[in-house]
Design a protein around this motif. Structure first.
Motif, PDB file in Angstrom:
ATOM      1  N   LEU A   1      32.282  13.880 -34.059  1.00  0.00           N
ATOM      2  CA  LEU A   1      31.758  14.976 -34.876  1.00  0.00           C
ATOM      3  C   LEU A   1      31.870  16.307 -34.138  1.00  0.00           C
ATOM      4  O   LEU A   1      32.127  17.351 -34.752  1.00  0.00           O
ATOM      5  N   PHE A   2      31.718  16.282 -32.813  1.00  0.00           N
ATOM      6  CA  PHE A   2      31.916  17.495 -32.006  1.00  0.00           C
ATOM      7  C   PHE A   2      33.331  18.042 -32.206  1.00  0.00           C
ATOM      8  O   PHE A   2      33.532  19.245 -32.393  1.00  0.00           O
ATOM      9  N   LEU A   3      34.316  17.160 -32.189  1.00  0.00           N
ATOM     10  CA  LEU A   3      35.698  17.590 -32.382  1.00  0.00           C
ATOM     11  C   LEU A   3      35.876  18.248 -33.752  1.00  0.00           C
ATOM     12  O   LEU A   3      36.469  19.326 -33.862  1.00  0.00           O
ATOM     13  N   LEU A   4      35.345  17.635 -34.782  1.00  0.00           N
ATOM     14  CA  LEU A   4      35.502  18.188 -36.130  1.00  0.00           C
ATOM     15  C   LEU A   4      34.766  19.517 -36.277  1.00  0.00           C
ATOM     16  O   LEU A   4      35.298  20.468 -36.865  1.00  0.00           O
ATOM     17  N   PHE A   5      33.553  19.606 -35.727  1.00  0.00           N
ATOM     18  CA  PHE A   5      32.809  20.862 -35.795  1.00  0.00           C
ATOM     19  C   PHE A   5      33.505  21.980 -35.030  1.00  0.00           C
ATOM     20  O   PHE A   5      33.393  23.154 -35.391  1.00  0.00           O
ATOM     21  N   SER A   6      34.214  21.630 -33.956  1.00  0.00           N
ATOM     22  CA  SER A   6      34.869  22.665 -33.141  1.00  0.00           C
ATOM     23  C   SER A   6      35.959  23.395 -33.931  1.00  0.00           C
ATOM     24  O   SER A   6      36.354  24.509 -33.556  1.00  0.00           O
ATOM     25  N   MET A   7      36.418  22.784 -35.010  1.00  0.00           N
ATOM     26  CA  MET A   7      37.417  23.435 -35.867  1.00  0.00           C
ATOM     27  C   MET A   7      36.795  24.470 -36.805  1.00  0.00           C
ATOM     28  O   MET A   7      37.513  25.247 -37.437  1.00  0.00           O
ATOM     29  N   LEU A   8      35.457  24.476 -36.890  1.00  0.00           N
ATOM     30  CA  LEU A   8      34.763  25.315 -37.860  1.00  0.00           C
ATOM     31  C   LEU A   8      34.110  26.551 -37.245  1.00  0.00           C
ATOM     32  O   LEU A   8      33.409  27.279 -37.942  1.00  0.00           O
ATOM     33  N   ILE A   9      34.346  26.783 -35.958  1.00  0.00           N
ATOM     34  CA  ILE A   9      33.682  27.908 -35.296  1.00  0.00           C
ATOM     35  C   ILE A   9      34.667  28.557 -34.324  1.00  0.00           C
ATOM     36  O   ILE A   9      35.520  27.878 -33.742  1.00  0.00           O
ATOM     37  N   THR A  10      34.564  29.861 -34.155  1.00  0.00           N
ATOM     38  CA  THR A  10      35.491  30.580 -33.278  1.00  0.00           C
ATOM     39  C   THR A  10      34.929  30.682 -31.863  1.00  0.00           C
ATOM     40  O   THR A  10      33.708  30.634 -31.652  1.00  0.00           O
ATOM     41  N   SER A  11      35.822  30.856 -30.908  1.00  0.00           N
ATOM     42  CA  SER A  11      35.383  31.031 -29.523  1.00  0.00           C
ATOM     43  C   SER A  11      34.589  32.322 -29.363  1.00  0.00           C
ATOM     44  O   SER A  11      33.639  32.385 -28.571  1.00  0.00           O
ATOM     45  N   SER A  12      34.960  33.356 -30.129  1.00  0.00           N
ATOM     46  CA  SER A  12      34.223  34.626 -30.009  1.00  0.00           C
ATOM     47  C   SER A  12      32.784  34.467 -30.468  1.00  0.00           C
ATOM     48  O   SER A  12      31.872  35.092 -29.903  1.00  0.00           O
ATOM     49  N   ARG A  13      32.539  33.634 -31.489  1.00  0.00           N
ATOM     50  CA  ARG A  13      31.160  33.384 -31.928  1.00  0.00           C
ATOM     51  C   ARG A  13      30.373  32.699 -30.827  1.00  0.00           C
ATOM     52  O   ARG A  13      29.209  33.042 -30.562  1.00  0.00           O
ATOM     53  N   LEU A  14      30.976  31.747 -30.154  1.00  0.00           N
ATOM     54  CA  LEU A  14      30.295  31.047 -29.069  1.00  0.00           C
ATOM     55  C   LEU A  14      30.054  31.961 -27.877  1.00  0.00           C
ATOM     56  O   LEU A  14      29.027  31.853 -27.201  1.00  0.00           O
ATOM     57  N   GLU A  15      30.974  32.855 -27.617  1.00  0.00           N
ATOM     58  CA  GLU A  15      30.822  33.779 -26.485  1.00  0.00           C
ATOM     59  C   GLU A  15      29.685  34.777 -26.704  1.00  0.00           C
ATOM     60  O   GLU A  15      29.154  35.330 -25.745  1.00  0.00           O
ATOM     61  N   ARG A  16      29.314  35.001 -27.955  1.00  0.00           N
ATOM     62  CA  ARG A  16      28.211  35.912 -28.259  1.00  0.00           C
ATOM     63  C   ARG A  16      26.843  35.241 -28.128  1.00  0.00           C
ATOM     64  O   ARG A  16      25.818  35.898 -28.251  1.00  0.00           O
TER      65      ARG A  16
END
Length: 340
Positions: free
Chosen positions: A99-114
Protein backbone atom coordinates in the motif's frame (compact mmCIF):
# COMPACT_ATOMS: atom_id res chain seq x y z
CA UNK A 1 -17.90 -1.01 9.77
CA UNK A 2 -19.40 -0.75 13.29
CA UNK A 3 -17.24 0.56 16.11
CA UNK A 4 -14.42 2.96 15.33
CA UNK A 5 -10.93 1.57 14.90
CA UNK A 6 -7.69 2.91 16.35
CA UNK A 7 -4.26 2.17 14.86
CA UNK A 8 -1.20 3.43 16.66
CA UNK A 9 2.41 2.35 17.01
CA UNK A 10 5.95 2.97 18.18
CA UNK A 11 9.40 2.34 16.84
CA UNK A 12 11.13 -0.58 18.59
CA UNK A 13 13.59 1.20 20.88
CA UNK A 14 13.71 -1.27 23.76
CA UNK A 15 12.52 -0.44 27.26
CA UNK A 16 10.08 2.46 27.42
CA UNK A 17 10.22 5.56 29.63
CA UNK A 18 7.69 7.82 31.30
CA UNK A 19 7.46 10.00 28.20
CA UNK A 20 6.23 7.02 26.19
CA UNK A 21 3.81 6.18 28.99
CA UNK A 22 2.18 9.58 29.42
CA UNK A 23 2.40 10.52 25.75
CA UNK A 24 0.91 7.36 24.28
CA UNK A 25 0.79 4.11 26.22
CA UNK A 26 -1.66 5.01 28.99
CA UNK A 27 -3.95 6.55 26.38
CA UNK A 28 -3.81 3.34 24.35
CA UNK A 29 -4.87 1.32 27.38
CA UNK A 30 -7.70 3.76 28.13
CA UNK A 31 -9.04 3.59 24.57
CA UNK A 32 -8.70 -0.21 24.52
CA UNK A 33 -10.89 -0.46 27.63
CA UNK A 34 -13.31 2.39 26.88
CA UNK A 35 -16.97 1.39 26.76
CA UNK A 36 -19.86 2.98 24.91
CA UNK A 37 -23.29 3.80 26.37
CA UNK A 38 -24.42 0.20 25.86
CA UNK A 39 -21.43 -1.22 27.74
CA UNK A 40 -19.65 -2.49 24.63
CA UNK A 41 -16.12 -1.64 23.60
CA UNK A 42 -16.08 1.81 22.04
CA UNK A 43 -13.09 1.09 19.78
CA UNK A 44 -11.22 -1.69 18.07
CA UNK A 45 -7.54 -1.15 18.88
CA UNK A 46 -4.52 -2.28 16.86
CA UNK A 47 -0.93 -1.63 17.96
CA UNK A 48 2.01 -1.73 15.57
CA UNK A 49 5.75 -2.13 16.09
CA UNK A 50 7.09 0.25 13.44
CA UNK A 51 10.32 -1.55 12.56
CA UNK A 52 10.28 -0.35 8.94
CA UNK A 53 10.05 3.23 10.19
CA UNK A 54 13.19 2.69 12.28
CA UNK A 55 15.18 2.27 9.08
CA UNK A 56 14.54 5.89 8.12
CA UNK A 57 17.12 7.07 10.67
CA UNK A 58 19.30 3.99 11.22
CA UNK A 59 20.12 0.90 9.16
CA UNK A 60 21.47 -0.98 12.19
CA UNK A 61 19.01 -3.83 12.74
CA UNK A 62 21.14 -6.02 15.02
CA UNK A 63 19.03 -5.27 18.10
CA UNK A 64 15.66 -4.68 16.46
CA UNK A 65 14.08 -7.96 17.58
CA UNK A 66 15.38 -7.78 21.16
CA UNK A 67 14.23 -4.15 21.38
CA UNK A 68 10.85 -5.23 20.06
CA UNK A 69 10.47 -7.86 22.78
CA UNK A 70 11.42 -5.39 25.51
CA UNK A 71 8.94 -2.86 24.20
CA UNK A 72 6.12 -5.38 23.93
CA UNK A 73 6.81 -6.47 27.52
CA UNK A 74 6.27 -2.85 28.60
CA UNK A 75 3.07 -2.64 26.54
CA UNK A 76 1.67 -5.77 28.16
CA UNK A 77 2.75 -4.71 31.64
CA UNK A 78 1.04 -1.34 31.20
CA UNK A 79 -2.24 -3.04 30.30
CA UNK A 80 -2.34 -3.75 26.57
CA UNK A 81 -4.46 -6.89 26.22
CA UNK A 82 -3.43 -8.83 23.09
CA UNK A 83 -6.78 -10.63 22.97
CA UNK A 84 -8.50 -7.27 22.54
CA UNK A 85 -5.68 -5.50 20.70
CA UNK A 86 -3.53 -7.28 18.11
CA UNK A 87 0.17 -6.44 18.56
CA UNK A 88 2.27 -6.93 15.44
CA UNK A 89 5.43 -5.99 13.56
CA UNK A 90 5.07 -3.84 10.48
CA UNK A 91 7.74 -5.84 8.64
CA UNK A 92 5.81 -9.09 9.05
CA UNK A 93 2.69 -7.80 7.28
CA UNK A 94 3.81 -7.33 3.67
CA UNK A 95 0.69 -5.43 2.68
CA UNK A 96 2.16 -2.36 4.43
CA UNK A 97 4.86 -2.17 1.76
CA UNK A 98 2.36 -2.81 -1.05
CA UNK A 99 0.00 0.00 0.00
CA UNK A 100 2.97 2.32 0.63
CA UNK A 101 4.07 1.78 -2.97
CA UNK A 102 0.62 2.57 -4.35
CA UNK A 103 0.20 5.65 -2.15
CA UNK A 104 3.61 6.95 -3.23
CA UNK A 105 2.16 7.39 -6.73
CA UNK A 106 -0.48 9.79 -5.36
CA UNK A 107 1.75 12.41 -3.74
CA UNK A 108 4.58 14.64 -4.97
CA UNK A 109 8.04 14.93 -3.47
CA UNK A 110 7.55 18.69 -3.11
CA UNK A 111 4.49 18.08 -0.90
CA UNK A 112 6.53 15.80 1.33
CA UNK A 113 9.40 18.28 1.48
CA UNK A 114 7.01 20.91 2.86
CA UNK A 115 6.16 18.68 5.81
CA UNK A 116 7.12 20.73 8.94
CA UNK A 117 7.65 17.58 11.02
CA UNK A 118 10.28 16.41 8.54
CA UNK A 119 12.04 19.78 8.70
CA UNK A 120 12.10 19.57 12.50
CA UNK A 121 13.57 16.06 12.39
CA UNK A 122 16.31 17.05 9.95
CA UNK A 123 17.20 20.01 12.15
CA UNK A 124 17.08 17.98 15.38
CA UNK A 125 19.22 15.16 13.96
CA UNK A 126 21.58 17.60 12.23
CA UNK A 127 21.19 15.75 8.93
CA UNK A 128 22.74 17.10 5.72
CA UNK A 129 20.60 14.85 3.52
CA UNK A 130 17.84 12.29 3.96
CA UNK A 131 16.92 9.05 2.26
CA UNK A 132 13.94 8.57 -0.02
CA UNK A 133 12.47 6.38 2.71
CA UNK A 134 12.76 9.15 5.29
CA UNK A 135 11.11 11.61 2.93
CA UNK A 136 8.30 9.11 2.43
CA UNK A 137 7.89 8.36 6.14
CA UNK A 138 4.39 9.92 6.31
CA UNK A 139 3.31 7.94 3.22
CA UNK A 140 4.24 4.69 4.95
CA UNK A 141 2.49 5.97 8.06
CA UNK A 142 -0.62 6.59 5.96
CA UNK A 143 -0.43 3.01 4.68
CA UNK A 144 -0.12 1.75 8.27
CA UNK A 145 -3.27 3.58 9.36
CA UNK A 146 -5.46 3.09 6.31
CA UNK A 147 -4.56 -0.57 5.84
CA UNK A 148 -6.61 -1.23 8.99
CA UNK A 149 -9.11 1.54 8.17
CA UNK A 150 -8.20 3.46 11.31
CA UNK A 151 -10.78 6.12 12.13
CA UNK A 152 -9.06 7.60 15.19
CA UNK A 153 -5.31 8.11 15.58
CA UNK A 154 -3.78 9.06 18.96
CA UNK A 155 -0.95 11.50 18.16
CA UNK A 156 1.23 14.17 19.67
CA UNK A 157 0.92 17.65 18.21
CA UNK A 158 4.16 17.17 16.26
CA UNK A 159 2.53 14.32 14.31
CA UNK A 160 -0.49 16.30 13.12
CA UNK A 161 1.16 17.25 9.78
CA UNK A 162 1.77 13.55 9.10
CA UNK A 163 -1.84 12.73 9.80
CA UNK A 164 -2.98 15.46 7.43
CA UNK A 165 -0.99 13.71 4.69
CA UNK A 166 -2.85 10.50 5.58
CA UNK A 167 -6.15 12.33 5.16
CA UNK A 168 -5.03 13.76 1.81
CA UNK A 169 -4.02 10.33 0.54
CA UNK A 170 -7.35 8.81 1.58
CA UNK A 171 -9.19 11.53 -0.37
CA UNK A 172 -6.95 11.24 -3.42
CA UNK A 173 -7.23 7.48 -3.59
CA UNK A 174 -11.03 7.59 -3.29
CA UNK A 175 -11.24 10.29 -5.97
CA UNK A 176 -8.93 8.53 -8.41
CA UNK A 177 -10.17 5.01 -7.73
CA UNK A 178 -13.80 4.96 -6.54
CA UNK A 179 -14.81 1.50 -5.38
CA UNK A 180 -17.58 0.00 -7.52
CA UNK A 181 -19.61 -1.11 -4.48
CA UNK A 182 -18.87 1.41 -1.73
CA UNK A 183 -17.66 4.48 -3.62
CA UNK A 184 -14.57 4.90 -1.46
CA UNK A 185 -12.20 2.39 0.14
CA UNK A 186 -10.91 4.70 2.88
CA UNK A 187 -12.27 7.04 5.54
CA UNK A 188 -10.28 10.10 6.62
CA UNK A 189 -9.00 9.42 10.16
CA UNK A 190 -9.36 11.95 12.96
CA UNK A 191 -6.59 12.84 15.44
CA UNK A 192 -6.90 12.28 19.18
CA UNK A 193 -4.36 14.39 21.10
CA UNK A 194 -3.52 13.31 24.64
CA UNK A 195 -3.43 15.81 27.51
CA UNK A 196 0.14 14.89 28.46
CA UNK A 197 1.53 14.50 24.97
CA UNK A 198 5.00 15.53 26.17
CA UNK A 199 6.92 14.98 29.41
CA UNK A 200 10.05 17.03 30.03
CA UNK A 201 13.35 15.22 30.47
CA UNK A 202 15.11 15.08 33.83
CA UNK A 203 17.58 17.65 32.50
CA UNK A 204 14.78 20.09 31.67
CA UNK A 205 14.94 19.40 27.94
CA UNK A 206 11.63 19.54 26.04
CA UNK A 207 11.12 15.78 26.12
CA UNK A 208 12.52 12.59 27.55
CA UNK A 209 14.96 10.77 25.25
CA UNK A 210 17.10 7.72 25.95
CA UNK A 211 19.78 9.15 23.68
CA UNK A 212 20.03 12.14 26.05
CA UNK A 213 20.03 9.97 29.18
CA UNK A 214 17.26 12.06 30.78
CA UNK A 215 14.60 9.39 31.31
CA UNK A 216 12.85 7.38 33.99
CA UNK A 217 12.14 3.90 32.62
CA UNK A 218 8.95 1.97 33.30
CA UNK A 219 11.24 -0.84 34.44
CA UNK A 220 13.10 1.28 37.03
CA UNK A 221 12.90 0.18 40.66
CA UNK A 222 11.86 2.69 43.36
CA UNK A 223 15.52 3.09 44.25
CA UNK A 224 16.44 3.87 40.65
CA UNK A 225 13.52 6.29 40.32
CA UNK A 226 14.58 8.12 43.51
CA UNK A 227 18.17 8.38 42.28
CA UNK A 228 17.17 9.73 38.89
CA UNK A 229 14.58 12.20 40.16
CA UNK A 230 17.14 13.35 42.72
CA UNK A 231 19.28 14.60 39.81
CA UNK A 232 16.40 16.35 38.05
CA UNK A 233 16.60 20.06 37.18
CA UNK A 234 14.57 22.40 39.38
CA UNK A 235 14.13 26.17 39.60
CA UNK A 236 17.65 27.58 39.23
CA UNK A 237 16.74 30.56 41.42
CA UNK A 238 15.79 28.36 44.37
CA UNK A 239 19.22 27.62 45.79
CA UNK A 240 18.40 27.10 49.47
CA UNK A 241 15.39 25.42 51.04
CA UNK A 242 13.87 28.66 52.31
CA UNK A 243 14.23 30.50 49.01
CA UNK A 244 10.87 31.15 47.33
CA UNK A 245 10.47 28.92 44.27
CA UNK A 246 8.70 29.06 40.94
CA UNK A 247 6.93 25.74 40.42
CA UNK A 248 5.80 26.76 36.94
CA UNK A 249 9.43 26.54 35.68
CA UNK A 250 10.41 23.44 37.66
CA UNK A 251 10.74 20.08 35.90
CA UNK A 252 9.99 18.15 39.09
CA UNK A 253 6.79 20.10 39.66
CA UNK A 254 5.66 19.25 36.12
CA UNK A 255 5.97 15.57 37.13
CA UNK A 256 3.90 16.27 40.25
CA UNK A 257 1.08 17.63 38.09
CA UNK A 258 0.86 14.22 36.43
CA UNK A 259 1.72 11.73 39.17
CA UNK A 260 0.68 13.38 42.47
CA UNK A 261 -2.92 13.83 43.70
CA UNK A 262 -4.48 17.20 42.84
CA UNK A 263 -4.70 18.35 46.46
CA UNK A 264 -1.04 17.58 47.01
CA UNK A 265 -0.06 19.37 43.80
CA UNK A 266 -1.77 22.52 45.10
CA UNK A 267 -0.02 22.36 48.49
CA UNK A 268 3.36 21.63 46.88
CA UNK A 269 3.00 24.70 44.68
CA UNK A 270 2.06 26.92 47.63
CA UNK A 271 4.85 25.61 49.88
CA UNK A 272 7.40 25.93 47.07
CA UNK A 273 6.45 29.56 46.46
CA UNK A 274 6.60 30.39 50.15
CA UNK A 275 9.92 28.65 50.71
CA UNK A 276 8.43 26.16 53.17
CA UNK A 277 9.26 23.20 50.89
CA UNK A 278 12.81 22.44 49.82
CA UNK A 279 13.80 20.73 46.58
CA UNK A 280 15.16 17.60 48.27
CA UNK A 281 11.85 16.88 50.02
CA UNK A 282 9.91 17.81 46.89
CA UNK A 283 11.94 15.36 44.79
CA UNK A 284 11.44 12.62 47.38
CA UNK A 285 7.65 13.05 47.23
CA UNK A 286 7.78 13.11 43.44
CA UNK A 287 9.81 9.90 43.22
CA UNK A 288 7.41 8.17 45.60
CA UNK A 289 4.40 9.26 43.53
CA UNK A 290 6.01 8.00 40.30
CA UNK A 291 6.99 4.66 41.85
CA UNK A 292 3.50 4.20 43.28
CA UNK A 293 2.05 4.37 39.77
CA UNK A 294 4.79 2.20 38.28
CA UNK A 295 4.55 -0.47 40.98
CA UNK A 296 1.88 -2.67 39.31
CA UNK A 297 3.55 -2.21 35.93
CA UNK A 298 6.91 -3.27 37.36
CA UNK A 299 5.36 -6.37 38.95
CA UNK A 300 3.67 -7.43 35.70
CA UNK A 301 6.80 -6.64 33.73
CA UNK A 302 8.86 -9.06 35.76
CA UNK A 303 6.29 -11.79 35.11
CA UNK A 304 6.30 -11.22 31.34
CA UNK A 305 10.09 -10.91 31.17
CA UNK A 306 10.40 -14.37 32.73
CA UNK A 307 8.31 -15.83 29.86
CA UNK A 308 9.79 -14.48 26.61
CA UNK A 309 8.27 -17.35 24.61
CA UNK A 310 4.79 -16.11 25.56
CA UNK A 311 5.69 -12.59 24.38
CA UNK A 312 6.79 -14.00 21.02
CA UNK A 313 3.48 -15.88 20.74
CA UNK A 314 1.64 -12.61 21.33
CA UNK A 315 3.50 -11.17 18.35
CA UNK A 316 2.93 -14.15 16.07
CA UNK A 317 -0.79 -14.28 16.87
CA UNK A 318 -1.17 -10.54 16.33
CA UNK A 319 0.63 -10.76 13.01
CA UNK A 320 -1.68 -13.53 11.80
CA UNK A 321 -4.72 -11.40 12.66
CA UNK A 322 -3.19 -8.28 11.11
CA UNK A 323 -2.38 -10.06 7.82
CA UNK A 324 -6.00 -11.20 7.47
CA UNK A 325 -7.40 -7.68 7.90
CA UNK A 326 -4.64 -6.13 5.77
CA UNK A 327 -5.34 -8.51 2.89
CA UNK A 328 -9.07 -7.76 3.06
CA UNK A 329 -8.27 -4.06 2.60
CA UNK A 330 -5.83 -4.76 -0.23
CA UNK A 331 -8.45 -6.82 -2.05
CA UNK A 332 -10.69 -3.72 -2.00
CA UNK A 333 -7.77 -1.55 -3.14
CA UNK A 334 -6.92 -3.82 -6.06
CA UNK A 335 -10.57 -4.06 -7.04
CA UNK A 336 -10.95 -0.26 -7.02
CA UNK A 337 -7.76 0.09 -9.07
CA UNK A 338 -8.77 -2.76 -11.40
CA UNK A 339 -5.54 -4.57 -10.62
CA UNK A 340 -7.15 -7.73 -9.33
Amino acid sequence: MGKKRILSGMRPTGKLHLGHYTGALENWVARQNELDAQGNRAYETWFLIADYHSLTTSLDTADTFSYTIEMVIDWLAAGINPEKSPVFRQSQVKQHAELFLLFSMLITSSRLERNPTLKDQVRELNMESISFGHLGYPVLQAADILLYKGNVVPVGEDQLPHLEITRELARRFNNHFPHPATGGVFEEPEPRITKFSRLAGLDGKAKMSKSLGNTVLLSDTPEEVAKKVGRAVTDTQKIRKNDPGRPEVCTVFSYHTRFSPDDRVHSIAEECRSGALGCVACKKMCAEAISAELSPILEKREAYASRPEMVREVLFDGEDRARKTAEETMCEVREAMRLG
